[in-house]
Design a protein around this motif. Structure first.
Motif, short mmCIF file in Angstrom:
data_model
loop_
_atom_site.label_atom_id
_atom_site.label_comp_id
_atom_site.label_asym_id
_atom_site.label_seq_id
_atom_site.Cartn_x
_atom_site.Cartn_y
_atom_site.Cartn_z
N UNK A 12 0.84 -1.19 0.00
CA UNK A 12 0.00 0.00 0.00
C UNK A 12 0.88 1.25 0.00
N UNK A 13 0.25 2.39 -0.18
CA UNK A 13 0.99 3.64 -0.19
C UNK A 13 1.68 3.90 1.14
N UNK A 14 1.00 3.58 2.23
CA UNK A 14 1.57 3.78 3.56
C UNK A 14 2.77 2.87 3.78
N UNK A 15 2.67 1.63 3.35
CA UNK A 15 3.80 0.71 3.49
C UNK A 15 5.00 1.18 2.67
N UNK A 16 4.75 1.66 1.46
CA UNK A 16 5.84 2.20 0.64
C UNK A 16 6.47 3.40 1.34
N UNK A 17 5.64 4.24 1.95
CA UNK A 17 6.13 5.41 2.68
C UNK A 17 7.00 4.98 3.85
N UNK A 18 6.56 3.98 4.60
CA UNK A 18 7.33 3.49 5.75
C UNK A 18 8.64 2.87 5.31
N UNK A 19 8.60 2.07 4.25
CA UNK A 19 9.84 1.46 3.76
C UNK A 19 10.80 2.51 3.21
N UNK A 20 10.29 3.57 2.63
CA UNK A 20 11.14 4.67 2.19
C UNK A 20 11.82 5.33 3.38
N UNK A 21 11.09 5.48 4.48
CA UNK A 21 11.67 6.04 5.70
C UNK A 21 12.75 5.12 6.26
#
Length: 97
Positions: A12-21
């Motif tokens: 999901x978008x949130x998971x991609x955001x977290x993995x980017x962090x």
């Protein structure tokens, strides 16, 4: 490459955001470690007559960066995914410690 595309499609978008962090935290920690380590090696060579850079090759520096990056990814994952909810209601000082 097809496997990575399938994995990205499932996130999901949130998971991609977290993995980017996680990736950003790991990259910054690796850079800080490399700068600190080079500074420490430079200072230790000034204090003694030994030349530590004679024994250190590019492969050893890359191996150190790889190990630090992997451990930083692990720690970033734990901090961002696992401990985020645990420390949410604690004061900032407790979070920083």
């Amino acid at each position: 490459m097809v496997v990575l595309t399938r994995i990205r499609a499932k996130l999901s978008f949130i998971q991609k955001y977290h993995y980017r962090w996680v990736f950003m935290v790991a990259a910054i920690w690796t850079a800080i470690d490399l700068i600190y380590w080079l500074r420490d090696m430079h200072l230790s060579s000034e204090l003694t007559n030994d030349a530590p850079f004679e024994f250190i090759t590019t492969q050893t520096i890359l191996l150190r960066c790889l190990i630090v990056f992997i451990m930083s990814c692990l720690m970033g994952y734990i901090l961002i995914f696992k401990l985020r909810q645990v420390f949410r209601n604690y004061p900032l000082l407790v979070n920083l410690l």
